[in-house]
Scaffold this active site. Structure first.
Site, PDB file in Angstrom:
ATOM      1  N   HIS A 120      -1.882 -19.073 -27.515  1.00 17.21           N
ATOM      2  CA  HIS A 120      -0.538 -19.003 -28.465  1.00 17.21           C
ATOM      3  C   HIS A 120      -0.867 -17.869 -29.195  1.00 17.21           C
ATOM      4  O   HIS A 120      -1.686 -17.515 -29.669  1.00 17.21           O
ATOM      5  CB  HIS A 120      -0.698 -20.302 -29.691  1.00 17.21           C
ATOM      6  CG  HIS A 120      -0.745 -21.673 -28.954  1.00 17.21           C
ATOM      7  ND1 HIS A 120      -1.702 -22.175 -28.370  1.00 17.21           N
ATOM      8  CD2 HIS A 120       0.574 -22.525 -28.629  1.00 17.21           C
ATOM      9  CE1 HIS A 120      -1.190 -23.476 -27.854  1.00 17.21           C
ATOM     10  NE2 HIS A 120      -0.111 -23.622 -28.163  1.00 17.21           N
ATOM     11  N   LYS A 147      -0.742 -22.873 -20.403  1.00 14.99           N
ATOM     12  CA  LYS A 147       0.344 -22.900 -21.387  1.00 14.99           C
ATOM     13  C   LYS A 147       0.157 -21.480 -22.014  1.00 14.99           C
ATOM     14  O   LYS A 147      -0.727 -21.102 -22.702  1.00 14.99           O
ATOM     15  CB  LYS A 147       0.216 -24.122 -22.119  1.00 14.99           C
ATOM     16  CG  LYS A 147       1.136 -24.144 -23.455  1.00 14.99           C
ATOM     17  CD  LYS A 147       0.718 -25.244 -24.249  1.00 14.99           C
ATOM     18  CE  LYS A 147       1.936 -25.192 -25.562  1.00 14.99           C
ATOM     19  NZ  LYS A 147       1.526 -26.198 -26.538  1.00 14.99           N
TER      20      LYS A 147
END
Length: 230
Positions: A120, A147
């Site tokens: 992230h 991700k």
């Protein structure tokens, strides 16, 4: 066209509260993410079973925007416990120490579960080269799914993240790729149509776990609208 999956994250203090929040929307989701960094008790097998959808267990540390402030070993312990309780997927940050990463991977394999490796970027969206380097690390990690989520300040940032889908497809590596923030909101929908493995949708505006998260009901309204225009 096969669309990507929809994951609904829930942050609650008890298993009872998790079930109360998820039950009304479970049929709209493909996966339920339980943020165990928000739980004040262990994730019980009965809770997972009662949800009736595959559960993704995430224990997000403070250093990656989460709430877990304990030791890294304890953090992995809790993820392993979630796997043994029946979680079908587990999220592990790319920056996790290699020895802990390998420990969790081995536990997931023994439980027949999948590992999602995440990264992230809360301040900005890296360059295309930096994003590609992150993706290559994920592909080499042994994880089943990746991700990569950034923060978009402009449409160009959102497009840069979505472009990762072409690279992930070439590597035959399922990838969740979209951007946070108002400028990145469209990427949460677009990724479903561009080869993205999964997007995340909030239970409600008040229960969003990241900036720019579309609610599960609004996401389905958008999907229905697009389907009606065929």
């Amino acid at each position: 066209m096969t669309l990507g999956l929809i994951c609904v994250p829930v942050m609650a203090e008890t298993c009872e509260a998790v079930l109360a929040a998820v039950t009304p929307v479970a049929e709209l989701a493909d996966v339920i993410e339980i943020r165990i960094d928000g739980l004040h008790e262990p994730l019980a097998p009965a809770c997972i079973a009662d949800i009736g959808k595959p559960v993704l267990a995430t224990n997000r540390p403070v250093w990656e925007g989460g709430q877990f402030a304990g030791s890294e070993s304890e953090r992995i312990d809790r993820l392993e416990s979630a796997l043994r309780a029946g979680a079908r997927l587990v999220d592990i940050e790319l920056r996790t120490a290699p020895e802990l990463w390998m420990r969790l991977l081995a536990t997931a394999r023994s439980c027949g579960a999948q590992v999602l490796v995440s990264s992230h970027y809360f301040a900005a969206t890296p360059t295309a080269d930096q994003l590609s380097a992150t993706l290559r690390q994920m592909v080499a990690s042994g994880a089943d799914i990746g991700k990569i989520v950034t923060t978009a300040a402009s449409p160009a940032d959102a497009l840069r993240v979505l472009a990762l889908q072409k690279e992930s497809e070439a590597a035959a590596f399922p990838l969740c790729a979209f951007a946070m923030g108002k400028a990145g909101m469209i990427s949460r929908l677009a990724t479903l149509f561009l080869g993205g493995h999964m997007t995340y949708a909030a239970l409600s505006p008040e229960q969003a776990t990241a900036p720019g998260q579309i609610t599960i009901h609004n996401l389905h309204r958008l999907l229905a609208l697009l389907d009606s225009r065929k």
